[in-house]
Design an enzyme around this catalytic site. Structure first.
Site, mmCIF file in Angstrom:
data_model
loop_
_atom_site.group_PDB
_atom_site.id
_atom_site.type_symbol
_atom_site.label_atom_id
_atom_site.label_comp_id
_atom_site.label_asym_id
_atom_site.label_seq_id
_atom_site.Cartn_x
_atom_site.Cartn_y
_atom_site.Cartn_z
ATOM 1 N N LYS A 130 0.825 -1.210 0.000
ATOM 2 C CA LYS A 130 0.000 0.000 0.000
ATOM 3 C C LYS A 130 0.854 1.252 0.000
ATOM 4 O O LYS A 130 0.617 2.185 -0.783
ATOM 5 C CB LYS A 130 -0.945 -0.016 1.199
ATOM 6 C CG LYS A 130 -1.867 1.205 1.280
ATOM 7 C CD LYS A 130 -1.443 2.141 2.397
ATOM 8 C CE LYS A 130 -2.378 3.324 2.535
ATOM 9 N NZ LYS A 130 -2.063 4.154 3.728
ATOM 10 N N CYS A 197 -19.376 3.181 4.613
ATOM 11 C CA CYS A 197 -19.104 1.737 4.645
ATOM 12 C C CYS A 197 -18.030 1.432 5.684
ATOM 13 O O CYS A 197 -16.955 0.912 5.384
ATOM 14 C CB CYS A 197 -18.688 1.259 3.256
ATOM 15 S SG CYS A 197 -18.810 -0.543 3.046
ATOM 16 N N CYS A 203 -25.665 1.325 6.500
ATOM 17 C CA CYS A 203 -26.357 0.904 5.276
ATOM 18 C C CYS A 203 -27.597 1.750 4.985
ATOM 19 O O CYS A 203 -27.932 1.996 3.819
ATOM 20 C CB CYS A 203 -26.734 -0.573 5.357
ATOM 21 S SG CYS A 203 -25.318 -1.703 5.377
ATOM 22 N N CYS A 206 -26.638 4.651 2.887
ATOM 23 C CA CYS A 206 -25.749 4.387 1.754
ATOM 24 C C CYS A 206 -26.416 4.709 0.414
ATOM 25 O O CYS A 206 -27.492 4.191 0.109
ATOM 26 C CB CYS A 206 -25.311 2.926 1.764
ATOM 27 S SG CYS A 206 -24.203 2.512 0.400
ATOM 28 N N CYS A 212 -25.594 -3.197 -3.524
ATOM 29 C CA CYS A 212 -24.623 -3.860 -2.662
ATOM 30 C C CYS A 212 -25.157 -5.207 -2.166
ATOM 31 O O CYS A 212 -26.166 -5.258 -1.453
ATOM 32 C CB CYS A 212 -24.293 -2.977 -1.461
ATOM 33 S SG CYS A 212 -23.071 -3.719 -0.345
#
Length: 218
Positions: A130, A197, A203, A206, A212
């Site tokens: 990363k 998220c 949720c 969202c 999803c």
């Protein structure tokens, strides 16, 4: 007719549309490459605010940049980065980056292919996938680094399997986003992962919930 279902691919592109412009503090600051690399090395497992504090403390403590950091005792570097956590591993990485840069590392990767540049960065002690990709992205290479937030969103949308190798997640996202979009997509996915998220997702709030497969499963 009912609306056509939104695919996970379309949903992840919607995240870029809705969460664009979330670049971290160092973008546009005019920092030299060394301090950008340091910001990448200090950023794991902390917040953007604490990353900035740590880097600014390093800049104040070591105004000569790479030369000052390379010659400093590791305990001095640890003290400066301690606000971001993981001070020992981060200090070692920062010192290794300084030594690498002074050895001509930046010049070597500037003329190298993307894969050669990535291998060179991964040879620096304390630099993982990363951090290497964030450095490449910051230097203008068309990569999309994968951090914990980017991975979480990708897995929950079903773009990759849970626990997929780092390179698989990166390559899947790079198939979706054009080279010139990848840096913005990286930051947008991080913002979405932090605000919506989360580990315990929101949720109900969202904007891509209907696309999803993981919605309301947590």
């Amino acid at each position: 007719m009912p609306p056509r279902p939104v695919s996970p691919r379309e949903a992840v592109r919607k995240i870029l549309e809705l969460f664009s412009g979330r670049e971290p503090w160092w973008v546009g600051e005019g920092l030299d490459p060394f301090w950008i690399m340091v910001a990448a090395a200090v950023s794991p497992r902390t917040t953007g605010r604490l990353t900035e504090r740590a880097v600014r403390r390093l800049m104040e403590r070591f105004p000569g940049g790479a030369e000052d950091v390379a010659s400093a005792d590791v305990s001095e570097v640890e003290e400066a980065v301690s606000v971001s956590g993981m001070k020992r591993s981060k200090a070692r990485a920062v010192k290794a980056i300084a030594s690498w840069l002074l050895s001509g590392g930046l010049e070597r990767i500037s003329s190298a292919s993307l894969e050669e540049a990535r291998r060179e960065l991964l040879s620096i002690p304390g630099v993982g996938d990363k951090v290497a990709d964030v450095i490449l992205m910051a230097l203008g290479r068309p990569v999309l680094p994968v951090d914990v937030h980017v991975r979480r969103v990708s897995e929950r949308l079903g773009l990759v399997s849970p626990g997929a190798p780092y390179s698989e997640v990166r390559e899947r996202l790079e198939e979706i986003f054009d080279p010139e979009e990848r840096a913005s997509a990286h930051f947008a996915l991080i913002a979405f992962g932090r605000e919506i998220c989360r580990a315990r997702p929101r949720c109900s709030e969202c904007p891509i919930r209907e696309a999803c497969p993981s919605a309301d499963k947590f």
